[in-house]
Design a protein around this motif. Structure first.
Motif, PDB file in Angstrom:
ATOM      1  N   UNK B 337       0.834  -1.220   0.000  1.00 52.97           N
ATOM      2  CA  UNK B 337       0.000   0.000   0.000  1.00 52.97           C
ATOM      3  C   UNK B 337       0.864   1.264   0.000  1.00 52.97           C
ATOM      4  N   UNK B 338       2.086   1.173   0.521  1.00 53.59           N
ATOM      5  CA  UNK B 338       2.968   2.343   0.483  1.00 53.59           C
ATOM      6  C   UNK B 338       3.475   2.603  -0.933  1.00 53.59           C
ATOM      7  N   UNK B 339       3.753   1.508  -1.669  1.00 60.57           N
ATOM      8  CA  UNK B 339       4.160   1.674  -3.069  1.00 60.57           C
ATOM      9  C   UNK B 339       3.014   2.254  -3.889  1.00 60.57           C
ATOM     10  N   UNK B 340       1.806   1.787  -3.590  1.00 56.55           N
ATOM     11  CA  UNK B 340       0.651   2.281  -4.350  1.00 56.55           C
ATOM     12  C   UNK B 340       0.433   3.770  -4.108  1.00 56.55           C
ATOM     13  N   UNK B 341       0.738   4.211  -2.911  1.00 53.80           N
ATOM     14  CA  UNK B 341       0.612   5.637  -2.609  1.00 53.80           C
ATOM     15  C   UNK B 341       1.580   6.445  -3.491  1.00 53.80           C
ATOM     16  N   UNK B 342       2.793   5.929  -3.640  1.00 53.47           N
ATOM     17  CA  UNK B 342       3.771   6.572  -4.528  1.00 53.47           C
ATOM     18  C   UNK B 342       3.228   6.638  -5.954  1.00 53.47           C
ATOM     19  N   UNK B 343       2.711   5.504  -6.405  1.00 49.37           N
ATOM     20  CA  UNK B 343       2.230   5.406  -7.776  1.00 49.37           C
ATOM     21  C   UNK B 343       1.100   6.408  -8.014  1.00 49.37           C
ATOM     22  N   UNK B 344       0.176   6.499  -7.071  1.00 54.22           N
ATOM     23  CA  UNK B 344      -0.936   7.445  -7.228  1.00 54.22           C
ATOM     24  C   UNK B 344      -0.436   8.885  -7.331  1.00 54.22           C
ATOM     25  N   UNK B 345       0.527   9.229  -6.468  1.00 54.74           N
ATOM     26  CA  UNK B 345       1.043  10.608  -6.477  1.00 54.74           C
ATOM     27  C   UNK B 345       1.797  10.895  -7.769  1.00 54.74           C
ATOM     28  N   UNK B 346       2.507   9.910  -8.287  1.00 56.45           N
ATOM     29  CA  UNK B 346       3.229  10.093  -9.549  1.00 56.45           C
ATOM     30  C   UNK B 346       2.244  10.253 -10.701  1.00 56.45           C
ATOM     31  N   UNK B 347       1.245   9.386 -10.710  1.00 48.02           N
ATOM     32  CA  UNK B 347       0.264   9.429 -11.806  1.00 48.02           C
ATOM     33  C   UNK B 347      -0.531  10.730 -11.791  1.00 48.02           C
ATOM     34  N   UNK B 348      -0.750  11.254 -10.586  1.00 50.75           N
ATOM     35  CA  UNK B 348      -1.459  12.537 -10.490  1.00 50.75           C
ATOM     36  C   UNK B 348      -0.652  13.649 -11.143  1.00 50.75           C
ATOM     37  N   UNK B 349       0.657  13.441 -11.261  1.00 50.12           N
ATOM     38  CA  UNK B 349       1.516  14.413 -11.937  1.00 50.12           C
ATOM     39  C   UNK B 349       1.748  14.054 -13.402  1.00 50.12           C
ATOM     40  N   UNK B 350       1.073  13.018 -13.877  1.00 52.48           N
ATOM     41  CA  UNK B 350       1.270  12.595 -15.253  1.00 52.48           C
ATOM     42  C   UNK B 350       2.633  11.953 -15.499  1.00 52.48           C
ATOM     43  N   UNK B 351       3.288  11.507 -14.422  1.00 57.97           N
ATOM     44  CA  UNK B 351       4.596  10.843 -14.572  1.00 57.97           C
ATOM     45  C   UNK B 351       4.383   9.426 -15.095  1.00 57.97           C
ATOM     46  N   UNK B 352       5.144   9.075 -16.115  1.00 55.99           N
ATOM     47  CA  UNK B 352       5.047   7.726 -16.675  1.00 55.99           C
ATOM     48  C   UNK B 352       5.519   6.722 -15.612  1.00 55.99           C
ATOM     49  N   UNK B 353       4.632   5.881 -15.133  1.00 53.27           N
ATOM     50  CA  UNK B 353       4.946   5.023 -13.992  1.00 53.27           C
ATOM     51  C   UNK B 353       4.487   3.588 -14.243  1.00 53.27           C
ATOM     52  N   UNK B 354       5.385   2.656 -14.029  1.00 51.86           N
ATOM     53  CA  UNK B 354       5.021   1.238 -14.068  1.00 51.86           C
ATOM     54  C   UNK B 354       5.047   0.721 -12.641  1.00 51.86           C
ATOM     55  N   UNK B 355       4.000   0.001 -12.268  1.00 47.23           N
ATOM     56  CA  UNK B 355       3.962  -0.571 -10.922  1.00 47.23           C
ATOM     57  C   UNK B 355       3.937  -2.083 -11.031  1.00 47.23           C
ATOM     58  N   UNK B 356       4.797  -2.714 -10.236  1.00 47.32           N
ATOM     59  CA  UNK B 356       4.881  -4.170 -10.264  1.00 47.32           C
ATOM     60  C   UNK B 356       4.865  -4.692  -8.840  1.00 47.32           C
ATOM     61  N   UNK B 357       3.853  -5.486  -8.493  1.00 50.58           N
ATOM     62  CA  UNK B 357       3.842  -6.158  -7.194  1.00 50.58           C
ATOM     63  C   UNK B 357       4.242  -7.617  -7.435  1.00 50.58           C
ATOM     64  N   UNK B 358       5.369  -7.990  -6.877  1.00 49.55           N
ATOM     65  CA  UNK B 358       5.885  -9.343  -7.108  1.00 49.55           C
ATOM     66  C   UNK B 358       5.422 -10.262  -5.981  1.00 49.55           C
ATOM     67  N   UNK B 359       4.875 -11.411  -6.361  1.00 54.37           N
ATOM     68  CA  UNK B 359       4.454 -12.399  -5.369  1.00 54.37           C
ATOM     69  C   UNK B 359       5.694 -13.108  -4.839  1.00 54.37           C
ATOM     70  N   UNK B 360       5.891 -13.002  -3.556  1.00 49.25           N
ATOM     71  CA  UNK B 360       7.080 -13.597  -2.948  1.00 49.25           C
ATOM     72  C   UNK B 360       6.800 -13.882  -1.489  1.00 49.25           C
ATOM     73  N   UNK B 361       7.339 -14.981  -0.987  1.00 55.61           N
ATOM     74  CA  UNK B 361       7.214 -15.299   0.441  1.00 55.61           C
ATOM     75  C   UNK B 361       8.387 -14.763   1.241  1.00 55.61           C
ATOM     76  N   UNK B 362       9.345 -14.103   0.576  1.00 55.83           N
ATOM     77  CA  UNK B 362      10.598 -13.779   1.251  1.00 55.83           C
ATOM     78  C   UNK B 362      10.613 -12.420   1.937  1.00 55.83           C
TER      79      UNK B 362
END
Lengths: 398, 398
Positions: B337-362
């Motif tokens: 959810x902290x990464x998503x907050x970054x992504x939302x703020x970037x997108x609100x500025x029209x910044x080209x942003x790729x978001x990737x949530x990797x499934x991992x147990x580590x």
């Protein structure tokens, strides 16, 4: 949570549903040594306990509450008229409360190895005339409940309407019903598990490490001198993080500073959450024995109902009591999946089991806080169990 | 993770895609004091750094990596032919690896306040001839990146193809692009956040408390004597719990005992997870300065990109770089959810942003471990950025 709960009571003023002034009682078992799982014997030993409500003539209205890591026998009411803070589960016990003392007789004893009146590492070893310290034998959750079962026998109580516990208290409730299935009509297991999780062991291990690496610890032989307060304080601070949820911490403290307008650019405690933990650590060392913290966390870490059996299902094979299992959505110390594991193992044995996951942001500590859903569930569950039990016992008596 | 990564390399034998033997370099800024956010000035100061690959004639292939709390400038390769363990992100940097040193010139510097060659509390204060200790000024994430920006200028590097960091390294990457938007073509922010969470501050606060309550700490003035090793060890143990996930801890250690067949019924370290943490704590004190741990965790806790601005959206208002934001499903220190907050703020500025949530147990440590999904994403992202940048720079040069 301690301070908030005190504040809550202070706000409310005198609680008309309080059990009032209560006194801690003590029972010492002189004649029958307790054979411990570690192979050693403990004798004599004392249990501190309190009772609330009246034992019915049929002796069929008894609820035995087990306390958690830092709890004690003082569950409800006040010790003196000037006490500002009642027992740790006062919200739950009293006339008209979920464990209604107009109907039920409630007992809670301080655990063996504790420091609130029951025999533990800070008690005097009769063989040496000095505090036990590390020479106190390691007791398990199983040993704790065996000692309490003897207290019940001493009080002339054969069968319990319910055994009730949250956290380590829930472990004791589970252990009790497995060891003494015929003595229990129902089990109320809250925010607990059939075994301590790996992450839980890890937190406890660091807590013990902090206490034992405090130079004042002196291999546990600090009585009469300075206790390892700094180590115990760190242990308690770690514990508090695990009792709260991330959501609640964020809501409650956020990134706010305690008494500064802006960053001090030094190593002082300055965030509110930092100050909260600091306060929790410092106040805990006034009321808890560091060696007891070592012993009790070790008992928790050792707890594993399935150990020495083929499975958890087998552990519950002799159980006839009915169960209410409760978890909290934001509890990450005893997460819901551990409660569900209990429920599956109980249901595999055909045990009548109700499972309730309560939505709460308050984490593991939810059980200590006002929660109408929890209160109603406890009240309704006990009411149904009592109705069924009393249909039997009170008809026979009639 | 350290030991496992070493074991991984030992198994593999000589890595044909290693950058080979590398040397740490040092740059000392003598002439231009660094004005710190705390209001003090630091001069002179040294940054230790390493580079991998070759700087292109156009100086347009530079990746600046920022390290996390306990990292250093030694990201890849070996210092000597007999080293058994390469740099901390060797999996990621080398010929043919995601940050391909056949194409890119990679730089990483130890942070200010660190203890791996850059100026910090264990450095000699030229005014006194003695180690700074607590007289070292508190540096922020902002100060750290301003020092590194000067290193880039010293190296004659104007624009970066990418700033890359995970955890505290990600905080530096975010801070860098906000402070120097024109110098950055892209940002790779992994397992990080726009601010330290309340729970994260809480863990750091306990870590600092443990160090500062170790009697050997002596207000930070322990150099030449015994360091507060016990406090630092506790701090590291706490850190390690937050770096792993509950699932992984359970899978890896469960409730298994380290060297005993059954419980010892004493206070010895006996669970595998306990022994693991103990080892991590003990080995860390051999390689890290306790005062640096205080300073760096404080910098992390202070970090809040939105502070002094109306919002996080405003913080990113001048940014033109493109972003890859990566989180890991089981990371509870820097949750998705902290990464998503970054992504939302970037997108609100029209910044080209790729978001990737990797499934991992580590857990949080996933970024340090072999993960093909992370490797491919980094490789592809950098490839696209380079193609775009080089289309401009290399056409101009042609």
């Amino acid at each position: 949570m301690d301070d908030e709960i005190a504040a809550l009571y202070a706000e409310r003023g005198k609680d008309p549903n309080s059990v009032g002034i209560v006194e801690t009682q003590y029972w010492t078992c002189q004649d029958e040594p307790l054979d411990l799982e570690c192979g050693r014997r403990l004798t004599p030993y004392t249990l501190a306990y309190e009772t609330y409500g009246e034992l019915s003539p049929q002796r069929d209205n008894v609820i035995l509450i087990f306390h958690a890591l830092s709890g004690d026998a003082h569950v409800a009411g006040y010790h003196t008229p000037t006490d500002t803070k009642p027992g740790w589960w006062d919200l739950m016990i009293g006339p008209g409360k979920p464990m209604d003392t107009n109907r039920y007789f409630v007992i809670c004893a301080n655990v063996l190895a504790g420091c609130k009146g029951s025999t533990g590492p800070s008690s005097i070893n009769p063989e040496t005339g000095r505090p036990y310290g590390l020479s106190f034998p390691l007791v398990t959750i199983g040993d704790m409940v065996r000692a309490q079962e003897r207290l019940l026998s001493h009080l002339g109580i054969e069968r319990l309407l319910a055994v009730v516990g949250a956290s380590m208290g829930g472990m004791q409730a589970l252990e009790f019903v497995v060891q003494f299935p015929e003595r229990v009509a129902s089990v109320l297991a809250i925010a607990t598990a059939a075994r301590m999780s790996t992450q839980g062991i890890a937190f406890d291990a660091i807590a013990r490490h902090a206490i034992m690496s405090d130079p004042n610890w002196r291999q546990g032989d600090y009585y009469g001198g300075q206790p390892p307060a700094s180590g115990l304080s760190i242990a308690r601070m770690i514990g508090h993080i695990t009792y709260l949820s991330e959501e609640q911490m964020t809501t409650k403290f956020g990134r706010r500073l305690q008494s500064r307008e802006s960053y001090g650019y030094d190593m002082a405690v300055e965030f509110q959450v930092e100050s909260y933990l600091d306060h929790q650590g410092n106040s805990f060392v006034q009321r808890f024995d560091p060696n007891s913290y070592l012993y009790i966390t070790k008992a928790i870490d050792y707890f594993d109902l399935a150990a020495g059996r083929h499975s958890l299902v087998e552990a519950f094979s002799g159980v006839t009591a009915e169960f209410l299992v409760v978890s909290f959505t934001s509890d990450w110390l005893f997460p819901t999946h551990q409660s569900k594991e209990l429920v599956r193992a109980l249901q595999a044995n055909g045990v009548r089991t109700t499972f309730l996951e309560i939505t709460s942001d308050y984490g593991h500590d939810t059980f200590l806080l006002p929660n109408p859903e929890l209160g109603s569930a406890v009240s309704a569950f006990l009411g149904q169990v009592a109705a069924r039990e009393w249909a039997a016992t009170r008809r026979e008596d009639a």
